[in-house]
Motif scaffolding. Structure first.
Motif, PDB file in Angstrom:
ATOM      1  N   GLU A 121       0.823  -1.216   0.000  1.00 18.26           N
ATOM      2  CA  GLU A 121       0.000   0.000   0.000  1.00 18.26           C
ATOM      3  C   GLU A 121       0.855   1.264   0.000  1.00 18.26           C
ATOM      4  O   GLU A 121       0.574   2.214  -0.728  1.00 18.26           O
ATOM      5  CB  GLU A 121      -0.937   0.004   1.211  1.00 18.26           C
ATOM      6  CG  GLU A 121      -1.821   1.232   1.254  1.00 18.26           C
ATOM      7  CD  GLU A 121      -2.665   1.332   2.518  1.00 18.26           C
ATOM      8  OE1 GLU A 121      -3.174   2.427   2.767  1.00 18.26           O
ATOM      9  OE2 GLU A 121      -2.796   0.336   3.243  1.00 18.26           O
ATOM     10  N   TYR A 122       1.911   1.290   0.809  1.00 17.11           N
ATOM     11  CA  TYR A 122       2.773   2.484   0.862  1.00 17.11           C
ATOM     12  C   TYR A 122       3.395   2.751  -0.511  1.00 17.11           C
ATOM     13  O   TYR A 122       3.440   3.893  -0.968  1.00 17.11           O
ATOM     14  CB  TYR A 122       3.855   2.319   1.933  1.00 17.11           C
ATOM     15  CG  TYR A 122       4.717   3.546   2.094  1.00 17.11           C
ATOM     16  CD1 TYR A 122       4.207   4.693   2.685  1.00 17.11           C
ATOM     17  CD2 TYR A 122       6.033   3.565   1.651  1.00 17.11           C
ATOM     18  CE1 TYR A 122       4.981   5.830   2.829  1.00 17.11           C
ATOM     19  CE2 TYR A 122       6.812   4.695   1.789  1.00 17.11           C
ATOM     20  CZ  TYR A 122       6.285   5.822   2.381  1.00 17.11           C
ATOM     21  OH  TYR A 122       7.053   6.958   2.521  1.00 17.11           O
TER      22      TYR A 122
ATOM     23  N   GLU B 260       1.601   7.067  -6.691  1.00 18.35           N
ATOM     24  CA  GLU B 260       0.508   7.991  -7.019  1.00 18.35           C
ATOM     25  C   GLU B 260       0.978   9.432  -6.919  1.00 18.35           C
ATOM     26  O   GLU B 260       0.630  10.267  -7.765  1.00 18.35           O
ATOM     27  CB  GLU B 260      -0.690   7.749  -6.109  1.00 18.35           C
ATOM     28  CG  GLU B 260      -1.449   6.481  -6.433  1.00 18.35           C
ATOM     29  CD  GLU B 260      -2.518   6.128  -5.393  1.00 18.35           C
ATOM     30  OE1 GLU B 260      -2.715   6.905  -4.417  1.00 18.35           O
ATOM     31  OE2 GLU B 260      -3.140   5.069  -5.547  1.00 18.35           O
ATOM     32  N   VAL B 261       1.753   9.755  -5.888  1.00 21.44           N
ATOM     33  CA  VAL B 261       2.276  11.115  -5.744  1.00 21.44           C
ATOM     34  C   VAL B 261       3.213  11.434  -6.903  1.00 21.44           C
ATOM     35  O   VAL B 261       3.144  12.520  -7.492  1.00 21.44           O
ATOM     36  CB  VAL B 261       2.985  11.315  -4.387  1.00 21.44           C
ATOM     37  CG1 VAL B 261       3.657  12.683  -4.320  1.00 21.44           C
ATOM     38  CG2 VAL B 261       1.997  11.171  -3.238  1.00 21.44           C
ATOM     39  N   ALA B 262       4.096  10.500  -7.257  1.00 25.27           N
ATOM     40  CA  ALA B 262       5.015  10.727  -8.379  1.00 25.27           C
ATOM     41  C   ALA B 262       4.248  11.062  -9.658  1.00 25.27           C
ATOM     42  O   ALA B 262       4.681  11.924 -10.431  1.00 25.27           O
ATOM     43  CB  ALA B 262       5.907   9.511  -8.588  1.00 25.27           C
ATOM     44  N   GLU B 263       3.106  10.420  -9.859  1.00 24.28           N
ATOM     45  CA  GLU B 263       2.307  10.677 -11.052  1.00 24.28           C
ATOM     46  C   GLU B 263       1.613  12.041 -11.018  1.00 24.28           C
ATOM     47  O   GLU B 263       1.249  12.570 -12.067  1.00 24.28           O
ATOM     48  CB  GLU B 263       1.282   9.565 -11.249  1.00 24.28           C
ATOM     49  CG  GLU B 263       1.939   8.265 -11.672  1.00 24.28           C
ATOM     50  CD  GLU B 263       0.961   7.122 -11.868  1.00 24.28           C
ATOM     51  OE1 GLU B 263      -0.041   7.053 -11.119  1.00 24.28           O
ATOM     52  OE2 GLU B 263       1.212   6.316 -12.758  1.00 24.28           O
ATOM     53  N   LEU B 264       1.437  12.614  -9.844  1.00 24.92           N
ATOM     54  CA  LEU B 264       0.802  13.933  -9.715  1.00 24.92           C
ATOM     55  C   LEU B 264       1.745  15.079 -10.077  1.00 24.92           C
ATOM     56  O   LEU B 264       1.289  16.164 -10.428  1.00 24.92           O
ATOM     57  CB  LEU B 264       0.325  14.159  -8.281  1.00 24.92           C
ATOM     58  CG  LEU B 264      -0.870  13.367  -7.796  1.00 24.92           C
ATOM     59  CD1 LEU B 264      -1.114  13.648  -6.308  1.00 24.92           C
ATOM     60  CD2 LEU B 264      -2.104  13.704  -8.605  1.00 24.92           C
ATOM     61  N   ILE B 265       3.039  14.858  -9.977  1.00 25.42           N
ATOM     62  CA  ILE B 265       4.015  15.929 -10.194  1.00 25.42           C
ATOM     63  C   ILE B 265       3.959  16.357 -11.659  1.00 25.42           C
ATOM     64  O   ILE B 265       4.139  15.536 -12.554  1.00 25.42           O
ATOM     65  CB  ILE B 265       5.440  15.474  -9.812  1.00 25.42           C
ATOM     66  CG1 ILE B 265       5.476  14.989  -8.359  1.00 25.42           C
ATOM     67  CG2 ILE B 265       6.443  16.616 -10.030  1.00 25.42           C
ATOM     68  CD1 ILE B 265       6.754  14.247  -7.965  1.00 25.42           C
ATOM     69  N   PRO B 266       3.713  17.647 -11.895  1.00 23.82           N
ATOM     70  CA  PRO B 266       3.581  18.112 -13.282  1.00 23.82           C
ATOM     71  C   PRO B 266       4.915  18.050 -14.041  1.00 23.82           C
ATOM     72  O   PRO B 266       5.981  18.166 -13.435  1.00 23.82           O
ATOM     73  CB  PRO B 266       3.126  19.564 -13.145  1.00 23.82           C
ATOM     74  CG  PRO B 266       2.818  19.794 -11.724  1.00 23.82           C
ATOM     75  CD  PRO B 266       3.473  18.721 -10.932  1.00 23.82           C
TER      76      PRO B 266
END
Length: 128
Positions: free
Chosen positions: A20-21, A27-33
């Protein structure tokens, strides 16, 4: 619990499933523009758990499927062994760089962390 739900070796029911971690870090890495970066510590702080080493471990093991070049060291030094690949991504995305001095080994630029660092602004949905 039924016998069918037990793995024959006593391991997890879905051995290919990400922890899960790790899923949360990716998911955070994918949010970075594009053109922006977050440090390993920034990602851990965003998640509210773990630390830079845990995030780095997740990226080393599972980061190949996400924009791994956007999760970086706090000093702006490019990932050792992956400098040329990362540099290609940074140049294509317009990520701010600091050109290396002539004294720098290999003359590899660093990230301009003051300008490239992303604080997650504008993407707070799902933030824990």
């Amino acid at each position: 619990m039924s016998q069918e739900s037990l793995a024959s070796d006593g391991g997890p029911e879905h051995p290919d499933a990400l922890p899960e971690y790790a899923e949360r870090v990716l998911e955070v890495a994918e949010l970075i523009p594009p053109g922006r970066v977050m440090t390993y510590g920034d990602v851990a702080e965003w998640l509210g758990e773990g630390g830079p080493r845990q995030v780095g471990r997740v990226m080393a093991l599972y980061g190949g499927a996400v924009p791994w070049w956007r999760v970086v060291r706090a000093d702006g030094v490019l990932l050792p062994g992956h400098e040329s690949r990362a540099l290609g991504h940074y140049r294509a995305e317009g990520t701010p760089l600091k050109e290396a001095s002539r004294a720098a080994e290999g003359h590899v630029p660093r990230l301009d962390m003051r300008r490239a660092r992303w604080d997650g602004g504008g993407h707070t949905e799902g933030h824990t």
